[in-house]
Design a protein around this motif. Sequence first.
Motif, PDB file in Angstrom:
ATOM      1  N   ASP A 171       0.824  -1.211   0.000  1.00 13.03           N
ATOM      2  CA  ASP A 171       0.000   0.000   0.000  1.00 13.03           C
ATOM      3  C   ASP A 171       0.862   1.267   0.000  1.00 13.03           C
ATOM      4  OD1 ASP A 171      -2.274  -1.576  -0.013  1.00 13.03           O
ATOM      5  OD2 ASP A 171      -2.589  -1.433   2.159  1.00 13.03           O
ATOM      6  N   GLN A 172       1.950   1.260   0.758  1.00 15.47           N
ATOM      7  CA  GLN A 172       2.859   2.407   0.772  1.00 15.47           C
ATOM      8  C   GLN A 172       3.474   2.627  -0.611  1.00 15.47           C
ATOM      9  OE1 GLN A 172       5.653   1.427   3.881  1.00 15.47           O
ATOM     10  NE2 GLN A 172       4.382   2.320   5.503  1.00 15.47           N
ATOM     11  N   GLY A 173       3.869   1.550  -1.257  1.00 19.31           N
ATOM     12  CA  GLY A 173       4.440   1.644  -2.600  1.00 19.31           C
ATOM     13  C   GLY A 173       3.447   2.204  -3.603  1.00 19.31           C
ATOM     14  N   VAL A 174       2.194   1.764  -3.498  1.00 15.14           N
ATOM     15  CA  VAL A 174       1.147   2.249  -4.406  1.00 15.14           C
ATOM     16  C   VAL A 174       0.910   3.739  -4.175  1.00 15.14           C
ATOM     17  CG1 VAL A 174      -1.323   2.112  -4.937  1.00 15.14           C
ATOM     18  CG2 VAL A 174       0.030   0.013  -4.718  1.00 15.14           C
ATOM     19  N   GLU A 175       0.836   4.163  -2.927  1.00 19.26           N
ATOM     20  CA  GLU A 175       0.636   5.589  -2.628  1.00 19.26           C
ATOM     21  C   GLU A 175       1.793   6.432  -3.163  1.00 19.26           C
ATOM     22  OE1 GLU A 175      -2.066   7.214  -1.558  1.00 19.26           O
ATOM     23  OE2 GLU A 175      -2.959   5.228  -1.753  1.00 19.26           O
ATOM     24  N   PHE A 176       3.005   5.916  -3.012  1.00 20.71           N
ATOM     25  CA  PHE A 176       4.181   6.609  -3.535  1.00 20.71           C
ATOM     26  C   PHE A 176       4.076   6.763  -5.053  1.00 20.71           C
ATOM     27  CE2 PHE A 176       8.455   6.471  -5.360  1.00 20.71           C
ATOM     28  CZ  PHE A 176       9.056   7.532  -4.706  1.00 20.71           C
ATOM     29  N   GLN A 177       3.698   5.687  -5.738  1.00 21.38           N
ATOM     30  CA  GLN A 177       3.570   5.735  -7.197  1.00 21.38           C
ATOM     31  C   GLN A 177       2.489   6.715  -7.635  1.00 21.38           C
ATOM     32  OE1 GLN A 177       3.042   1.683  -8.535  1.00 21.38           O
ATOM     33  NE2 GLN A 177       5.225   1.450  -8.892  1.00 21.38           N
ATOM     34  N   LYS A 178       1.362   6.710  -6.946  1.00 24.59           N
ATOM     35  CA  LYS A 178       0.282   7.632  -7.299  1.00 24.59           C
ATOM     36  C   LYS A 178       0.719   9.082  -7.113  1.00 24.59           C
ATOM     37  CE  LYS A 178      -3.664   4.620  -6.395  1.00 24.59           C
ATOM     38  NZ  LYS A 178      -4.826   4.368  -5.515  1.00 24.59           N
ATOM     39  N   LYS A 179       1.417   9.339  -6.024  1.00 26.97           N
ATOM     40  CA  LYS A 179       1.844  10.697  -5.713  1.00 26.97           C
ATOM     41  C   LYS A 179       2.849  11.220  -6.744  1.00 26.97           C
ATOM     42  CE  LYS A 179       2.635  11.582  -1.394  1.00 26.97           C
ATOM     43  NZ  LYS A 179       3.259  11.650  -0.062  1.00 26.97           N
ATOM     44  N   PHE A 180       3.736  10.346  -7.182  1.00 26.79           N
ATOM     45  CA  PHE A 180       4.820  10.780  -8.060  1.00 26.79           C
ATOM     46  C   PHE A 180       4.629  10.368  -9.518  1.00 26.79           C
ATOM     47  CE2 PHE A 180       6.757  10.865  -3.844  1.00 26.79           C
ATOM     48  CZ  PHE A 180       7.283  12.154  -3.858  1.00 26.79           C
ATOM     49  N   PHE A 181       3.425   9.939  -9.902  1.00 24.97           N
ATOM     50  CA  PHE A 181       3.185   9.489 -11.275  1.00 24.97           C
ATOM     51  C   PHE A 181       3.534  10.550 -12.319  1.00 24.97           C
ATOM     52  CE2 PHE A 181       0.549   8.308 -14.959  1.00 24.97           C
ATOM     53  CZ  PHE A 181       1.047   7.040 -15.167  1.00 24.97           C
ATOM     54  N   PRO A 182       3.149  11.819 -12.135  1.00 20.99           N
ATOM     55  CA  PRO A 182       3.550  12.830 -13.132  1.00 20.99           C
ATOM     56  C   PRO A 182       5.068  12.972 -13.254  1.00 20.99           C
ATOM     57  CG  PRO A 182       1.793  13.671 -11.739  1.00 20.99           C
ATOM     58  CD  PRO A 182       2.239  12.376 -11.135  1.00 20.99           C
ATOM     59  N   ILE A 183       5.761  12.815 -12.142  1.00 21.81           N
ATOM     60  CA  ILE A 183       7.224  12.883 -12.182  1.00 21.81           C
ATOM     61  C   ILE A 183       7.770  11.696 -12.965  1.00 21.81           C
ATOM     62  CG2 ILE A 183       9.319  12.766 -10.758  1.00 21.81           C
ATOM     63  CD1 ILE A 183       7.720  14.377  -8.641  1.00 21.81           C
ATOM     64  N   PHE A 184       7.165  10.509 -12.790  1.00 22.14           N
ATOM     65  CA  PHE A 184       7.607   9.338 -13.549  1.00 22.14           C
ATOM     66  C   PHE A 184       7.429   9.564 -15.044  1.00 22.14           C
ATOM     67  CE2 PHE A 184       6.357   6.659  -9.622  1.00 22.14           C
ATOM     68  CZ  PHE A 184       7.609   6.845  -9.054  1.00 22.14           C
ATOM     69  N   MET A 185       6.347  10.248 -15.428  1.00 17.96           N
ATOM     70  CA  MET A 185       6.140  10.564 -16.850  1.00 17.96           C
ATOM     71  C   MET A 185       7.247  11.505 -17.339  1.00 17.96           C
ATOM     72  SD  MET A 185       3.629   9.042 -18.224  1.00 17.96           S
ATOM     73  CE  MET A 185       2.153   8.161 -17.827  1.00 17.96           C
ATOM     74  N   GLY A 186       7.590  12.474 -16.530  1.00 25.05           N
ATOM     75  CA  GLY A 186       8.672  13.386 -16.887  1.00 25.05           C
ATOM     76  C   GLY A 186      10.003  12.667 -17.014  1.00 25.05           C
ATOM     77  N   VAL A 187      10.240  11.720 -16.119  1.00 27.44           N
ATOM     78  CA  VAL A 187      11.465  10.921 -16.198  1.00 27.44           C
ATOM     79  C   VAL A 187      11.459  10.095 -17.485  1.00 27.44           C
ATOM     80  CG1 VAL A 187      12.736   9.006 -15.127  1.00 27.44           C
ATOM     81  CG2 VAL A 187      11.882  10.880 -13.719  1.00 27.44           C
TER      82      VAL A 187
END
Length: 173
Positions: free
Chosen positions: A130-146
């Motif tokens: 659950d912590q990993g999923v929350e982290f991914q949701k929070k930083f998803f736009p940053i992952f797109m930028g990466v």
Amino acid sequence: MEGQDLKTQKHILTYGGLAGLVGVVFGIMLYTQGLHYERSFTIQAIQYGILAVFIVIGIVQYKKSNENYLKIGQAIKIGAGIGVIATIIGIIWFYLMSGVLEPDYMDKAMEIAKVEAFEANPKMTQEQWDQGVEFQKKFFPIFMGVGVLLSAIFGLVVGLITGAIVKKPRPSY
């Protein structure tokens, strides 16, 4: 225009757009075959192969249009630019597919990832997941930028290699 180098922008937009469109067609093919959740090495290699082909074609076509002259810097710029344009088009496709065509895409993708994560790491707890999923949701736009940045770097490398092979600087006289 003799003696002056062409601007690279036209070739970046043209071949970046074409690479993006071919990538979208590949994405549609995966979607229609139910393979859009698949993240295998083969699928990723095909996606990067499509991008590499259009980078090489874009650089070679630029050289032809530029009186058969090409500097390595121009090839690098074209490669990185094509990578960025194609990836932005791919991101637009992703948002269209995951937001309109299959609105529950992210939930299904997370379920598949969850099964794989727990199989790979049986000691993982639900809380860790659950912590990993929350982290991914929070930083998803940053992952797109990466992702855009990584495609630019990939394009830069392909551009550097292609430029080193086909370079022909304009004589200085």
